[in-house]
Design a protein around this motif. Structure first.
Motif, PDB file in Angstrom:
ATOM      1  N   UNK A  12      31.652  40.735  27.890  1.00 17.57           N
ATOM      2  CA  UNK A  12      33.238  41.121  26.726  1.00 17.57           C
ATOM      3  C   UNK A  12      32.399  42.421  26.497  1.00 17.57           C
ATOM      4  N   UNK A  13      31.190  42.196  26.287  1.00 13.85           N
ATOM      5  CA  UNK A  13      29.865  43.760  25.210  1.00 13.85           C
ATOM      6  C   UNK A  13      29.627  44.540  25.731  1.00 13.85           C
ATOM      7  N   UNK A  14      29.691  44.237  27.297  1.00  9.75           N
ATOM      8  CA  UNK A  14      29.344  45.329  28.335  1.00  9.75           C
ATOM      9  C   UNK A  14      30.817  46.886  28.098  1.00  9.75           C
ATOM     10  N   UNK A  15      29.853  47.786  28.589  1.00 13.78           N
ATOM     11  CA  UNK A  15      30.987  49.549  28.970  1.00 13.78           C
ATOM     12  C   UNK A  15      31.018  49.162  29.828  1.00 13.78           C
ATOM     13  N   UNK A  16      32.252  50.237  30.311  1.00 18.93           N
ATOM     14  CA  UNK A  16      32.680  49.845  31.703  1.00 18.93           C
ATOM     15  C   UNK A  16      32.056  49.788  33.142  1.00 18.93           C
ATOM     16  N   UNK A  17      30.472  50.338  33.139  1.00 18.07           N
ATOM     17  CA  UNK A  17      29.874  50.903  34.559  1.00 18.07           C
ATOM     18  C   UNK A  17      29.031  49.307  34.631  1.00 18.07           C
ATOM     19  N   UNK A  18      28.694  48.668  33.145  1.00 22.05           N
ATOM     20  CA  UNK A  18      27.905  48.403  33.051  1.00 22.05           C
ATOM     21  C   UNK A  18      28.962  46.615  33.776  1.00 22.05           C
ATOM     22  N   UNK A  19      30.048  46.714  32.950  1.00 22.70           N
ATOM     23  CA  UNK A  19      30.700  44.791  33.649  1.00 22.70           C
ATOM     24  C   UNK A  19      30.831  45.361  34.741  1.00 22.70           C
ATOM     25  N   UNK A  20      31.314  46.957  35.487  1.00 22.27           N
ATOM     26  CA  UNK A  20      31.364  46.651  37.555  1.00 22.27           C
ATOM     27  C   UNK A  20      30.408  45.968  37.591  1.00 22.27           C
ATOM     28  N   UNK A  21      28.580  46.217  37.419  1.00 26.51           N
ATOM     29  CA  UNK A  21      27.662  45.816  37.609  1.00 26.51           C
ATOM     30  C   UNK A  21      27.320  44.306  37.892  1.00 26.51           C
ATOM     31  N   UNK A  22      27.753  43.800  36.570  1.00 28.25           N
ATOM     32  CA  UNK A  22      27.500  42.158  35.877  1.00 28.25           C
ATOM     33  C   UNK A  22      29.180  41.454  36.343  1.00 28.25           C
ATOM     34  N   UNK A  23      29.841  41.826  37.671  1.00 24.28           N
ATOM     35  CA  UNK A  23      30.514  41.574  38.038  1.00 24.28           C
ATOM     36  C   UNK A  23      30.589  41.052  39.172  1.00 24.28           C
ATOM     37  N   UNK A  24      30.147  42.398  39.675  1.00 28.53           N
ATOM     38  CA  UNK A  24      29.177  42.195  41.137  1.00 28.53           C
ATOM     39  C   UNK A  24      28.474  41.097  41.555  1.00 28.53           C
ATOM     40  N   UNK A  25      27.430  40.183  40.307  1.00 32.57           N
ATOM     41  CA  UNK A  25      26.485  39.828  39.825  1.00 32.57           C
ATOM     42  C   UNK A  25      26.860  38.668  40.298  1.00 32.57           C
ATOM     43  N   UNK A  26      28.527  38.067  39.640  1.00 30.94           N
ATOM     44  CA  UNK A  26      29.397  36.864  38.946  1.00 30.94           C
ATOM     45  C   UNK A  26      29.831  36.791  40.289  1.00 30.94           C
ATOM     46  N   UNK A  31      29.955  29.057  40.195  1.00 31.30           N
ATOM     47  CA  UNK A  31      30.131  27.659  39.614  1.00 31.30           C
ATOM     48  C   UNK A  31      31.151  28.097  38.887  1.00 31.30           C
ATOM     49  N   UNK A  32      32.421  27.465  38.919  1.00 30.29           N
ATOM     50  CA  UNK A  32      33.208  27.704  38.824  1.00 30.29           C
ATOM     51  C   UNK A  32      34.163  28.177  37.701  1.00 30.29           C
ATOM     52  N   UNK A  33      33.488  28.444  36.584  1.00 27.46           N
ATOM     53  CA  UNK A  33      33.178  28.387  35.374  1.00 27.46           C
ATOM     54  C   UNK A  33      33.067  30.661  35.641  1.00 27.46           C
ATOM     55  N   UNK A  34      32.439  30.957  36.185  1.00 31.77           N
ATOM     56  CA  UNK A  34      31.495  32.505  36.504  1.00 31.77           C
ATOM     57  C   UNK A  34      33.026  32.919  36.921  1.00 31.77           C
ATOM     58  N   UNK A  35      33.248  31.856  38.321  1.00 32.79           N
ATOM     59  CA  UNK A  35      33.967  32.889  38.973  1.00 32.79           C
ATOM     60  C   UNK A  35      35.824  33.458  38.521  1.00 32.79           C
ATOM     61  N   UNK A  36      36.014  31.964  37.300  1.00 28.31           N
ATOM     62  CA  UNK A  36      37.710  32.253  37.300  1.00 28.31           C
ATOM     63  C   UNK A  36      37.482  33.320  35.841  1.00 28.31           C
ATOM     64  N   UNK A  37      35.810  33.862  35.687  1.00 28.66           N
ATOM     65  CA  UNK A  37      35.781  34.957  34.219  1.00 28.66           C
ATOM     66  C   UNK A  37      35.484  37.113  35.270  1.00 28.66           C
TER      67      UNK A  37
END
Length: 285
Positions: A12-26, A31-37
């Motif tokens: 929620x607090x990450x900028x666009x580029x950082x969020x993209x990197x975090x999503x790749x890790x996620x 975990x079901x909750x993470x995959x839902x995110x």
């Protein structure tokens, strides 16, 4: 390993580029909750891409009507539903713009018309139109003549307009009647396309936040300030808050028995009107 709530906060607090990197890790997290995110943000990304592509195709359309847009945005009877941007939201309808000009060629009246095919005929609707001086008979008649021409072009069987006029404004109502328009007076609440009752807070124009707060009673001010002290955070979310908003909105609609718009409808509004349309959400963690 980070908890799901911690991952959610980071996204929620990450900028666009950082969020993209975090999503790749996620995506590697089982975990079901993470995959839902991940699914949530992927849907948001797809929706944003779709809307941006649609807006790109409309740039030529917007440039064509820049003069009209400027007129509507500065006129006392202007409304966002009379902006050509409204056509980006109501994209299942066709649309036309009619204008009336003075001797110098300047726009003195205008109307944005939505057109919907119904069989071999069409329905024409001007939400909150026309935009003109409601004492200028010449201009209104000129606009009506233009609407008739559009009606012939689209084989329309009806034209409906709902200018924002007070129910007790007899002078304006009689003016519209004298120009040949039929007024549906004293209509029931559900017999009109737009709600018959609207809250108008024109007195707040130009007020600072402090001045506005002083207009409220003490109990209201307390209720507004109390959540801040308890950790409630208010955010201008835009499209990123649409999932959270829609969950609350749809549940409320079911509970209160009102019609629920599809989620994409709100995405269209946010994209079409830019900074003039904001989605605010309150969060507590």
């Amino acid at each position: 390993m980070k908890s799901i709530s911690e991952i959610k906060a980071e996204l929620e607090n990450a900028d666009k580029d950082t969020r993209e990197s975090l999503l790749e890790l996620c995506k590697k997290d089982t975990r079901k909750g993470v995959l839902k995110l991940v699914e949530k943000y992927e849907k948001q990304k797809a929706a944003m891409a779709e809307e941006l592509e649609r807006l790109k195709k409309m740039h030529e359309f917007e440039d064509k009507y820049s003069e009209y847009e400027d007129f509507v945005s500065h006129h006392p009877h202007g409304a966002f539903q009379q902006s050509v941007q409204w056509g980006l939201v109501k994209d299942e309808w066709e649309n036309e713009v009619v204008v009336s000009r003075d001797d110098k060629g300047n726009i003195k009246g205008g109307i944005f018309i939505l057109i919907r095919k119904i069989g071999i005929k069409s329905m024409m609707y001007a939400c909150r139109g026309p935009v003109c001086d409601y004492t200028d008979r010449e201009t209104l008649l000129d606009l009506i003549d233009g609407v008739k021409q559009v009606g012939k072009k689209h084989n329309a069987y009806v034209f409906i307009a709902d200018p924002l006029v007070m129910v007790d404004d007899e002078k304006t109502i009689e003016f519209f009647k004298s120009c040949g328009l039929t007024i549906h007076e004293h209509a029931a609440f559900h017999d009109t396309i737009q709600p018959r009752y609207n809250y108008m807070l024109n007195y707040i124009k130009g007020m600072s936040i402090d001045e506005l707060m002083l207009k409220m009673d003490r109990d209201t001010r307390y209720k507004m300030r109390y959540p801040y002290k308890k950790g409630v955070v208010y955010k201008n979310c835009g499209l990123e808050g649409l999932e959270d908003f829609y969950k609350i909105y749809s549940e409320t609609g079911i509970r209160q028995h009102f019609s629920i718009r599809p989620k994409n409808y709100f995405a269209k509004m946010l994209n079409a009107f830019g900074d003039n349309c904001r989605l605010y959400m309150a969060y507590y963690e």
